[in-house]
Design a protein around this motif. Sequence first.
Motif, PDB file in Angstrom:
ATOM      1  N   THR A 201       0.826  -1.203   0.000  1.00 23.95           N
ATOM      2  CA  THR A 201       0.000   0.000   0.000  1.00 23.95           C
ATOM      3  C   THR A 201       0.864   1.257   0.000  1.00 23.95           C
ATOM      4  O   THR A 201       0.595   2.208  -0.741  1.00 23.95           O
ATOM      5  CB  THR A 201      -0.935  -0.008   1.227  1.00 23.95           C
ATOM      6  N   LEU A 202       1.922   1.252   0.814  1.00 20.45           N
ATOM      7  CA  LEU A 202       2.812   2.414   0.839  1.00 20.45           C
ATOM      8  C   LEU A 202       3.489   2.613  -0.505  1.00 20.45           C
ATOM      9  O   LEU A 202       3.644   3.740  -0.974  1.00 20.45           O
ATOM     10  CB  LEU A 202       3.872   2.256   1.926  1.00 20.45           C
ATOM     11  N   ARG A 203       3.895   1.527  -1.136  1.00 18.83           N
ATOM     12  CA  ARG A 203       4.578   1.635  -2.430  1.00 18.83           C
ATOM     13  C   ARG A 203       3.707   2.301  -3.480  1.00 18.83           C
ATOM     14  O   ARG A 203       4.143   3.222  -4.167  1.00 18.83           O
ATOM     15  CB  ARG A 203       4.960   0.246  -2.945  1.00 18.83           C
ATOM     16  N   ILE A 204       2.487   1.820  -3.625  1.00 18.91           N
ATOM     17  CA  ILE A 204       1.647   2.353  -4.699  1.00 18.91           C
ATOM     18  C   ILE A 204       1.246   3.785  -4.403  1.00 18.91           C
ATOM     19  O   ILE A 204       1.238   4.638  -5.293  1.00 18.91           O
ATOM     20  CB  ILE A 204       0.421   1.449  -4.979  1.00 18.91           C
ATOM     21  N   HIS A 205       0.958   4.084  -3.141  1.00 21.10           N
ATOM     22  CA  HIS A 205       0.579   5.462  -2.824  1.00 21.10           C
ATOM     23  C   HIS A 205       1.781   6.405  -2.910  1.00 21.10           C
ATOM     24  O   HIS A 205       1.635   7.567  -3.271  1.00 21.10           O
ATOM     25  CB  HIS A 205      -0.125   5.525  -1.470  1.00 21.10           C
ATOM     26  N   ARG A 206       2.933   5.905  -2.614  1.00 18.67           N
ATOM     27  CA  ARG A 206       4.142   6.722  -2.788  1.00 18.67           C
ATOM     28  C   ARG A 206       4.295   7.106  -4.252  1.00 18.67           C
ATOM     29  O   ARG A 206       4.543   8.258  -4.595  1.00 18.67           O
ATOM     30  CB  ARG A 206       5.356   5.941  -2.301  1.00 18.67           C
ATOM     31  N   GLU A 207       4.112   6.143  -5.128  1.00 22.33           N
ATOM     32  CA  GLU A 207       4.205   6.416  -6.565  1.00 22.33           C
ATOM     33  C   GLU A 207       3.096   7.374  -7.001  1.00 22.33           C
ATOM     34  O   GLU A 207       3.349   8.336  -7.733  1.00 22.33           O
ATOM     35  CB  GLU A 207       4.112   5.103  -7.344  1.00 22.33           C
ATOM     36  N   PHE A 208       1.861   7.120  -6.558  1.00 23.51           N
ATOM     37  CA  PHE A 208       0.745   8.003  -6.904  1.00 23.51           C
ATOM     38  C   PHE A 208       1.024   9.430  -6.439  1.00 23.51           C
ATOM     39  O   PHE A 208       0.833  10.389  -7.180  1.00 23.51           O
ATOM     40  CB  PHE A 208      -0.553   7.529  -6.251  1.00 23.51           C
ATOM     41  N   PHE A 209       1.456   9.576  -5.180  1.00 25.56           N
ATOM     42  CA  PHE A 209       1.663  10.903  -4.620  1.00 25.56           C
ATOM     43  C   PHE A 209       2.824  11.630  -5.298  1.00 25.56           C
ATOM     44  O   PHE A 209       2.755  12.838  -5.516  1.00 25.56           O
ATOM     45  CB  PHE A 209       1.876  10.844  -3.112  1.00 25.56           C
ATOM     46  N   CYS A 210       3.876  10.911  -5.646  1.00 24.85           N
ATOM     47  CA  CYS A 210       4.991  11.539  -6.371  1.00 24.85           C
ATOM     48  C   CYS A 210       4.525  12.026  -7.742  1.00 24.85           C
ATOM     49  O   CYS A 210       4.907  13.107  -8.190  1.00 24.85           O
ATOM     50  CB  CYS A 210       6.158  10.578  -6.502  1.00 24.85           C
ATOM     51  N   GLN A 211       3.671  11.241  -8.387  1.00 26.53           N
ATOM     52  CA  GLN A 211       3.113  11.665  -9.667  1.00 26.53           C
ATOM     53  C   GLN A 211       2.281  12.931  -9.466  1.00 26.53           C
ATOM     54  O   GLN A 211       2.400  13.889 -10.227  1.00 26.53           O
ATOM     55  CB  GLN A 211       2.243  10.570 -10.276  1.00 26.53           C
ATOM     56  N   GLY A 212       1.430  12.937  -8.436  1.00 29.59           N
ATOM     57  CA  GLY A 212       0.614  14.116  -8.161  1.00 29.59           C
ATOM     58  C   GLY A 212       1.451  15.338  -7.843  1.00 29.59           C
ATOM     59  O   GLY A 212       1.133  16.455  -8.282  1.00 29.59           O
ATOM     60  N   ASP A 213       2.520  15.144  -7.071  1.00 28.84           N
ATOM     61  CA  ASP A 213       3.419  16.257  -6.754  1.00 28.84           C
ATOM     62  C   ASP A 213       4.032  16.833  -8.034  1.00 28.84           C
ATOM     63  O   ASP A 213       4.134  18.053  -8.197  1.00 28.84           O
ATOM     64  CB  ASP A 213       4.536  15.811  -5.806  1.00 28.84           C
ATOM     65  N   GLU A 214       4.439  15.949  -8.940  1.00 29.63           N
ATOM     66  CA  GLU A 214       5.047  16.392 -10.200  1.00 29.63           C
ATOM     67  C   GLU A 214       4.011  17.094 -11.080  1.00 29.63           C
ATOM     68  O   GLU A 214       4.298  18.115 -11.689  1.00 29.63           O
ATOM     69  CB  GLU A 214       5.664  15.197 -10.943  1.00 29.63           C
ATOM     70  N   GLU A 215       2.795  16.550 -11.136  1.00 29.13           N
ATOM     71  CA  GLU A 215       1.739  17.199 -11.905  1.00 29.13           C
ATOM     72  C   GLU A 215       1.463  18.606 -11.355  1.00 29.13           C
ATOM     73  O   GLU A 215       1.327  19.560 -12.123  1.00 29.13           O
ATOM     74  CB  GLU A 215       0.460  16.352 -11.865  1.00 29.13           C
ATOM     75  N   GLN A 216       1.420  18.708 -10.042  1.00 31.32           N
ATOM     76  CA  GLN A 216       1.186  20.007  -9.413  1.00 31.32           C
ATOM     77  C   GLN A 216       2.334  20.970  -9.730  1.00 31.32           C
ATOM     78  O   GLN A 216       2.112  22.138 -10.054  1.00 31.32           O
ATOM     79  CB  GLN A 216       1.038  19.803  -7.906  1.00 31.32           C
ATOM     80  N   ARG A 217       3.563  20.469  -9.650  1.00 35.64           N
ATOM     81  CA  ARG A 217       4.739  21.294  -9.945  1.00 35.64           C
ATOM     82  C   ARG A 217       4.697  21.824 -11.375  1.00 35.64           C
ATOM     83  O   ARG A 217       5.099  22.956 -11.652  1.00 35.64           O
ATOM     84  CB  ARG A 217       6.010  20.481  -9.722  1.00 35.64           C
ATOM     85  N   LEU A 218       4.179  21.004 -12.305  1.00 37.43           N
ATOM     86  CA  LEU A 218       4.103  21.393 -13.716  1.00 37.43           C
ATOM     87  C   LEU A 218       2.850  22.201 -14.044  1.00 37.43           C
ATOM     88  O   LEU A 218       2.628  22.579 -15.201  1.00 37.43           O
ATOM     89  CB  LEU A 218       4.154  20.140 -14.603  1.00 37.43           C
ATOM     90  N   GLY A 219       2.008  22.432 -13.032  1.00 41.49           N
ATOM     91  CA  GLY A 219       0.786  23.196 -13.248  1.00 41.49           C
ATOM     92  C   GLY A 219      -0.310  22.408 -13.941  1.00 41.49           C
ATOM     93  O   GLY A 219      -1.235  22.984 -14.507  1.00 41.49           O
ATOM     94  N   LEU A 220      -0.209  21.084 -13.904  1.00 42.80           N
ATOM     95  CA  LEU A 220      -1.217  20.219 -14.521  1.00 42.80           C
ATOM     96  C   LEU A 220      -2.273  19.836 -13.489  1.00 42.80           C
ATOM     97  O   LEU A 220      -2.011  19.862 -12.284  1.00 42.80           O
ATOM     98  CB  LEU A 220      -0.548  18.949 -15.053  1.00 42.80           C
ATOM     99  N   PRO A 221      -3.456  19.428 -13.959  1.00 40.61           N
ATOM    100  CA  PRO A 221      -4.446  18.912 -13.008  1.00 40.61           C
ATOM    101  C   PRO A 221      -3.895  17.629 -12.366  1.00 40.61           C
ATOM    102  O   PRO A 221      -3.270  16.812 -13.044  1.00 40.61           O
ATOM    103  CB  PRO A 221      -5.666  18.598 -13.863  1.00 40.61           C
ATOM    104  N   VAL A 222      -4.120  17.473 -11.083  1.00 41.50           N
ATOM    105  CA  VAL A 222      -3.627  16.299 -10.375  1.00 41.50           C
ATOM    106  C   VAL A 222      -4.568  15.125 -10.643  1.00 41.50           C
ATOM    107  O   VAL A 222      -5.787  15.241 -10.500  1.00 41.50           O
ATOM    108  CB  VAL A 222      -3.495  16.573  -8.864  1.00 41.50           C
ATOM    109  N   SER A 223      -4.007  13.999 -11.049  1.00 43.55           N
ATOM    110  CA  SER A 223      -4.780  12.799 -11.370  1.00 43.55           C
ATOM    111  C   SER A 223      -5.495  12.249 -10.141  1.00 43.55           C
ATOM    112  O   SER A 223      -5.035  12.447  -9.013  1.00 43.55           O
ATOM    113  CB  SER A 223      -3.852  11.711 -11.927  1.00 43.55           C
ATOM    114  N   PRO A 224      -6.598  11.527 -10.365  1.00 43.34           N
ATOM    115  CA  PRO A 224      -7.301  10.901  -9.240  1.00 43.34           C
ATOM    116  C   PRO A 224      -6.352  10.005  -8.435  1.00 43.34           C
ATOM    117  O   PRO A 224      -5.487   9.344  -9.006  1.00 43.34           O
ATOM    118  CB  PRO A 224      -8.387  10.065  -9.911  1.00 43.34           C
ATOM    119  N   LEU A 225      -6.521  10.011  -7.142  1.00 42.30           N
ATOM    120  CA  LEU A 225      -5.745   9.222  -6.169  1.00 42.30           C
ATOM    121  C   LEU A 225      -4.299   9.690  -6.024  1.00 42.30           C
ATOM    122  O   LEU A 225      -3.505   9.045  -5.345  1.00 42.30           O
ATOM    123  CB  LEU A 225      -5.759   7.727  -6.508  1.00 42.30           C
ATOM    124  N   CYS A 226      -3.942  10.806  -6.656  1.00 35.33           N
ATOM    125  CA  CYS A 226      -2.547  11.255  -6.630  1.00 35.33           C
ATOM    126  C   CYS A 226      -2.312  12.505  -5.781  1.00 35.33           C
ATOM    127  O   CYS A 226      -1.177  12.952  -5.667  1.00 35.33           O
ATOM    128  CB  CYS A 226      -2.059  11.501  -8.060  1.00 35.33           C
TER     129      CYS A 226
END
Length: 110
Positions: free
Chosen positions: A2-27
Amino acid sequence: MTLRIHREFFCQGDEEQRLGLPVSPLCDRTEVNIGISQVGFLTHLVIPLYKAVHFYITSDDLLQDCINQLEANIEHWSSPNPCVTADDVPLNLGGGTESLSQAAGTIFPQ
């Protein structure tokens, strides 16, 4: 896991936010409730998958054992204090240039 997948999801969301993109679901680490996420995953994907597999592997004992464990997992994740929350997920991949899989291997050995 659970930690692994959410870590990946959250890192993706952080990167999307950094790039000014909409954050994906669960991220979005500030919005996701890991317990609710896990219950949805188990209820809408895992249990139906086990029931579909039962069509080909017709062991009622095996199916019942699996369903019993999955129901226990759902009960756990539905509890007010599941074992993992968003606060338990690391904020980043370690700050280097390593890939998600490389970083995950050092923190979460196989």
